[in-house]
Design a protein around this motif. Structure first.
Motif, PDB file in Angstrom:
ATOM      1  N   ALA A  36      32.368  93.975  76.258  1.00  0.00           N
ATOM      2  CA  ALA A  36      31.169  95.046  75.457  1.00  0.00           C
ATOM      3  C   ALA A  36      32.294  96.401  75.208  1.00  0.00           C
ATOM      4  O   ALA A  36      32.644  97.059  76.211  1.00  0.00           O
ATOM      5  N   ALA A  37      33.009  96.372  74.023  1.00  0.00           N
ATOM      6  CA  ALA A  37      33.776  97.554  73.599  1.00  0.00           C
ATOM      7  C   ALA A  37      32.850  98.583  72.663  1.00  0.00           C
ATOM      8  O   ALA A  37      31.811  98.211  72.372  1.00  0.00           O
ATOM      9  N   ASP A  38      33.415  99.498  72.391  1.00  0.00           N
ATOM     10  CA  ASP A  38      32.753 100.652  71.567  1.00  0.00           C
ATOM     11  C   ASP A  38      32.632 100.014  70.296  1.00  0.00           C
ATOM     12  O   ASP A  38      31.796 100.631  69.307  1.00  0.00           O
ATOM     13  N   ASP A  39      33.319  99.351  69.740  1.00  0.00           N
ATOM     14  CA  ASP A  39      33.357  98.591  68.432  1.00  0.00           C
ATOM     15  C   ASP A  39      32.426  97.334  68.317  1.00  0.00           C
ATOM     16  O   ASP A  39      32.470  96.573  67.387  1.00  0.00           O
ATOM     17  N   GLY A  40      31.842  96.949  69.551  1.00  0.00           N
ATOM     18  CA  GLY A  40      31.153  96.016  69.673  1.00  0.00           C
ATOM     19  C   GLY A  40      31.699  94.934  70.690  1.00  0.00           C
ATOM     20  O   GLY A  40      32.421  95.295  71.364  1.00  0.00           O
ATOM     21  N   PHE A  41      31.166  93.617  70.548  1.00  0.00           N
ATOM     22  CA  PHE A  41      31.554  92.830  71.727  1.00  0.00           C
ATOM     23  C   PHE A  41      32.987  92.305  71.166  1.00  0.00           C
ATOM     24  O   PHE A  41      33.336  91.885  70.076  1.00  0.00           O
ATOM     25  N   LEU A  42      33.725  91.922  72.420  1.00  0.00           N
ATOM     26  CA  LEU A  42      35.200  91.268  72.189  1.00  0.00           C
ATOM     27  C   LEU A  42      35.123  89.740  72.879  1.00  0.00           C
ATOM     28  O   LEU A  42      34.847  89.829  74.100  1.00  0.00           O
ATOM     29  N   ALA A  43      35.671  88.928  72.249  1.00  0.00           N
ATOM     30  CA  ALA A  43      35.952  87.445  72.639  1.00  0.00           C
ATOM     31  C   ALA A  43      37.421  87.017  72.807  1.00  0.00           C
ATOM     32  O   ALA A  43      38.200  87.627  71.651  1.00  0.00           O
ATOM     33  N   ARG A  44      38.229  86.553  73.521  1.00  0.00           N
ATOM     34  CA  ARG A  44      39.529  86.337  73.914  1.00  0.00           C
ATOM     35  C   ARG A  44      39.477  84.821  73.908  1.00  0.00           C
ATOM     36  O   ARG A  44      39.132  84.082  75.037  1.00  0.00           O
ATOM     37  N   VAL A  45      40.196  84.170  72.875  1.00  0.00           N
ATOM     38  CA  VAL A  45      40.200  82.571  72.811  1.00  0.00           C
ATOM     39  C   VAL A  45      41.669  82.142  73.319  1.00  0.00           C
ATOM     40  O   VAL A  45      42.470  82.714  72.659  1.00  0.00           O
ATOM     41  N   ARG A  46      41.842  81.517  74.500  1.00  0.00           N
ATOM     42  CA  ARG A  46      42.969  81.108  74.956  1.00  0.00           C
ATOM     43  C   ARG A  46      43.505  79.941  74.056  1.00  0.00           C
ATOM     44  O   ARG A  46      42.769  79.012  73.780  1.00  0.00           O
ATOM     45  N   LEU A  47      44.858  80.042  73.953  1.00  0.00           N
ATOM     46  CA  LEU A  47      45.639  78.921  73.042  1.00  0.00           C
ATOM     47  C   LEU A  47      46.682  78.712  73.893  1.00  0.00           C
ATOM     48  O   LEU A  47      47.832  79.145  73.774  1.00  0.00           O
ATOM     49  N   PRO A  48      46.696  77.616  74.527  1.00  0.00           N
ATOM     50  CA  PRO A  48      47.732  77.053  75.408  1.00  0.00           C
ATOM     51  C   PRO A  48      49.104  77.101  74.463  1.00  0.00           C
ATOM     52  O   PRO A  48      49.041  76.254  73.597  1.00  0.00           O
ATOM     53  N   GLY A  49      49.992  77.672  74.824  1.00  0.00           N
ATOM     54  CA  GLY A  49      51.449  77.275  73.916  1.00  0.00           C
ATOM     55  C   GLY A  49      51.270  78.527  72.515  1.00  0.00           C
ATOM     56  O   GLY A  49      52.090  78.228  71.865  1.00  0.00           O
ATOM     57  N   GLY A  50      50.199  79.015  72.545  1.00  0.00           N
ATOM     58  CA  GLY A  50      49.864  79.676  71.100  1.00  0.00           C
ATOM     59  C   GLY A  50      49.645  78.846  69.902  1.00  0.00           C
ATOM     60  O   GLY A  50      49.506  78.952  68.829  1.00  0.00           O
ATOM     61  N   GLU A  51      49.282  77.358  70.236  1.00  0.00           N
ATOM     62  CA  GLU A  51      49.389  76.532  69.331  1.00  0.00           C
ATOM     63  C   GLU A  51      47.951  76.404  68.504  1.00  0.00           C
ATOM     64  O   GLU A  51      46.734  76.582  69.232  1.00  0.00           O
ATOM     65  N   LEU A  52      48.209  76.540  67.319  1.00  0.00           N
ATOM     66  CA  LEU A  52      46.789  76.251  66.294  1.00  0.00           C
ATOM     67  C   LEU A  52      46.827  75.266  65.250  1.00  0.00           C
ATOM     68  O   LEU A  52      47.850  75.319  64.699  1.00  0.00           O
ATOM     69  N   THR A  53      45.951  74.179  65.094  1.00  0.00           N
ATOM     70  CA  THR A  53      45.934  73.497  63.865  1.00  0.00           C
ATOM     71  C   THR A  53      45.611  74.256  62.708  1.00  0.00           C
ATOM     72  O   THR A  53      44.877  75.300  62.849  1.00  0.00           O
ATOM     73  N   ASP A  54      45.873  73.852  61.466  1.00  0.00           N
ATOM     74  CA  ASP A  54      45.108  74.589  60.508  1.00  0.00           C
ATOM     75  C   ASP A  54      43.965  74.554  60.343  1.00  0.00           C
ATOM     76  O   ASP A  54      43.336  75.718  60.319  1.00  0.00           O
ATOM     77  N   PRO A  55      43.041  73.290  60.690  1.00  0.00           N
ATOM     78  CA  PRO A  55      41.527  73.598  60.624  1.00  0.00           C
ATOM     79  C   PRO A  55      40.934  74.655  61.736  1.00  0.00           C
ATOM     80  O   PRO A  55      40.274  75.679  61.455  1.00  0.00           O
ATOM     81  N   GLN A  56      41.946  74.631  62.975  1.00  0.00           N
ATOM     82  CA  GLN A  56      41.321  75.689  63.895  1.00  0.00           C
ATOM     83  C   GLN A  56      41.621  77.381  63.577  1.00  0.00           C
ATOM     84  O   GLN A  56      40.961  78.106  63.705  1.00  0.00           O
ATOM     85  N   ALA A  57      42.983  77.445  62.785  1.00  0.00           N
ATOM     86  CA  ALA A  57      43.196  78.723  62.468  1.00  0.00           C
ATOM     87  C   ALA A  57      42.081  79.087  61.471  1.00  0.00           C
ATOM     88  O   ALA A  57      41.604  80.322  61.231  1.00  0.00           O
ATOM     89  N   LEU A  58      41.510  78.231  60.581  1.00  0.00           N
ATOM     90  CA  LEU A  58      40.584  78.520  59.502  1.00  0.00           C
ATOM     91  C   LEU A  58      39.258  78.886  60.103  1.00  0.00           C
ATOM     92  O   LEU A  58      38.450  79.716  59.635  1.00  0.00           O
ATOM     93  N   ALA A  59      38.993  77.983  61.062  1.00  0.00           N
ATOM     94  CA  ALA A  59      37.756  78.351  61.644  1.00  0.00           C
ATOM     95  C   ALA A  59      37.770  79.702  62.588  1.00  0.00           C
ATOM     96  O   ALA A  59      36.492  80.408  62.555  1.00  0.00           O
ATOM     97  N   LEU A  60      38.810  80.184  62.956  1.00  0.00           N
ATOM     98  CA  LEU A  60      39.001  81.705  63.645  1.00  0.00           C
ATOM     99  C   LEU A  60      38.410  82.643  62.496  1.00  0.00           C
ATOM    100  O   LEU A  60      38.066  83.616  62.746  1.00  0.00           O
ATOM    101  N   ALA A  61      39.422  82.256  61.336  1.00  0.00           N
ATOM    102  CA  ALA A  61      39.332  83.494  60.382  1.00  0.00           C
ATOM    103  C   ALA A  61      37.750  83.375  59.892  1.00  0.00           C
ATOM    104  O   ALA A  61      37.212  84.756  59.786  1.00  0.00           O
ATOM    105  N   GLU A  62      37.096  82.291  59.829  1.00  0.00           N
ATOM    106  CA  GLU A  62      35.720  82.232  59.345  1.00  0.00           C
ATOM    107  C   GLU A  62      34.786  82.842  60.366  1.00  0.00           C
ATOM    108  O   GLU A  62      33.850  83.549  60.110  1.00  0.00           O
ATOM    109  N   ALA A  63      35.056  82.498  61.691  1.00  0.00           N
ATOM    110  CA  ALA A  63      34.367  83.401  62.801  1.00  0.00           C
ATOM    111  C   ALA A  63      34.348  84.687  62.903  1.00  0.00           C
ATOM    112  O   ALA A  63      33.508  85.567  62.951  1.00  0.00           O
ATOM    113  N   ALA A  64      35.685  85.276  62.180  1.00  0.00           N
ATOM    114  CA  ALA A  64      35.829  86.744  62.445  1.00  0.00           C
ATOM    115  C   ALA A  64      35.020  87.059  61.220  1.00  0.00           C
ATOM    116  O   ALA A  64      34.534  88.291  61.369  1.00  0.00           O
TER     117      ALA A  64
END
Length: 427
Positions: A36-64
């Motif tokens: 719970a932060a002052d600007d709302g709730f914060l979620a941290r998603v672990r990405l081992p090695g920082g790796e994202l597929t294109d569909p995963q990156a798009l899913a994160l953008a849509e969730a944001a």
């Protein structure tokens, strides 16, 4: 000047001071445990090695866009954060993450902290197999019941031999071997090396590593983490990191050099494009621009940049137009800041706005980090310029691994000059 909090009371790690015994479990946020932060709730998603597929990156953008403030933040561990989340969206966020493979374990999701050399296997330097280690370590970590007891701050680093992520002072670091000169036969070569050029295991900030038997690299990393938990249980100690209890485990025997710790250069690289994010933050449209330029996936770096393996060089201009940093040499190089106001109630200033003004012109230099309070969230390792909000301005100090310069208190309008001078410090 208002009083500053006692770091011991907050459990904060302050450069040059010891870390107190931990009287509680860490409250590091995750994808399921929201903060719970002052600007709302914060979620941290672990990405081992920082790796994202294109569909995963798009899913994160849509969730944001749908659930949060419309932007994503990268962290100093190559993970990603969503901010401004509503209080009732945790279930929907979890389902969105599960659907694209970003939440493989509910019980272990906070301990999947794995950084890896972003350019591994791309430039012809370093060990290409590091990316295989990332996937194996993540799978075995999630399958190990005991691993759920690790702190959400416990960090694994897998270095391909160039010495980049080995400089991050992770809890357990695996340094790949090389055909020439042991584990540092790449562009930042140095002394040392395991017999036969095998991998070395480093615990915490130790100056010595221990040779690892070929084929047991990931097993050795897991063995070290489990030994740490076993030793804590046997001694009754409570700690989040190996460095908090020096001497808890046997030391290594192979001397290690100083690690370079250099982020990937920006621009078109052999086999990849590399771009930087200002303070690690990009809106959903920028994330879609990354996907449009990619060749199937991307790698977030611990330096809040993005590497696009196999992306065509002509796409670099598109990324520059989308607002990414694509050229080296500016004051933004190695410049970071905590969230600050209005997102964090503990902050004494809007540090990102103040920092952006200070970084408008001028050269780079030492890493610099702006902090809104004594916790100094997200500060870099090694030698860096500490710019700390005081409520009346900022205190500028050059911190090192063993010493620090005399602090200089400045008002906001004086900060740019003081920071630029500190970044030029050579001693």
């Amino acid at each position: 000047m208002p009083p500053t909090p006692d770091p011991a009371a907050t459990g904060a790690a302050v450069p040059g001071r010891g870390v107190p015994d931990r009287a509680r479990a860490d409250v590091c946020p995750g994808a399921l445990r929201l903060h719970a932060a002052d600007d709302g709730f914060l979620a941290r998603v672990r990405l081992p090695g920082g790796e994202l597929t294109d569909p995963q990156a798009l899913a994160l953008a849509e969730a944001a866009e749908v659930l949060g403030d419309g932007a994503l933040e990268t962290t100093s561990r190559g993970n990603v954060q969503l901010r401004g989340l509503g209080s009732g969206c945790a279930g929907e966020l979890a389902e969105r993450l599960r659907a694209v493979g970003l939440l493989p374990s509910d019980t272990h999701e906070r301990v999947r902290n794995i950084v890896a050399s972003p350019l591994a296997g791309l430039s012809g330097q370093g060990a290409a197999g590091v990316r295989d280690w990332v996937r194996e370590l993540d799978a075995r970590l999630c399958a190990s019941d005991w691993a759920a007891a690790l702190s959400g701050k416990f960090l694994f680093a897998l270095d391909d031999g160039r010495g980049d992520v080995a400089a991050l002072d992770a809890d357990v670091t695996l340094i790949a071997g090389s055909a020439v000169g042991g584990p540092h036969g790449g562009p930042h070569g140095g002394p040392g090396g395991a017999p036969g050029g095998g991998a070395l295991l480093r615990l915490g900030r130790e100056a010595y590593g221990r040779p690892v038997e070929p084929g047991r690299e990931v097993a050795a990393v897991l063995d070290a983490a489990r030994a740490f938990l076993d030793a804590l249980r046997d001694t009754g100690r409570r700690a989040w990191h190996l460095r908090e209890v020096p001497g808890l485990l046997p030391a290594g025997t192979v001397a290690l050099p100083d690690f370079a710790g250099e982020a990937p250069a920006l621009g078109a690289l052999p086999g990849a494009l590399s771009v930087g994010l200002r303070f690690g933050r990009a809106d959903a449209a920028q994330w879609r621009a990354l996907v449009a330029a990619s060749a199937g996936g991307l790698r977030l770096t611990p330096w809040r940049g993005v590497v696009l393996p196999g992306a065509p060089a002509p796409h670099l201009a598109d990324l520059a137009g989308a607002g990414f940093r694509t050229e080296a040499g500016s004051a933004w190089e190695r410049a970071t800041a905590c969230t600050g106001l209005p997102g964090c109630a503990k902050s004494l200033a809007d540090v990102r706005a103040d920092a952006a003004r200070a970084l408008e012109t001028g050269p780079g230099g030492l890493p610099v980090h702006w902090s809104g309070c004594e916790r100094r969230c997200g500060h870099p390792a090694g030698r860096w310029v500490d710019v700390l909000a005081t409520g009346q301005g900022y205190r500028v100090t050059v911190n090192g691994t063993a010493d620090a310069s005399a602090p200089v208190d400045v008002r906001n309008e004086q900060m740019a000059g003081a920071v630029a001078a500190a970044r030029r410090t050579t001693k």
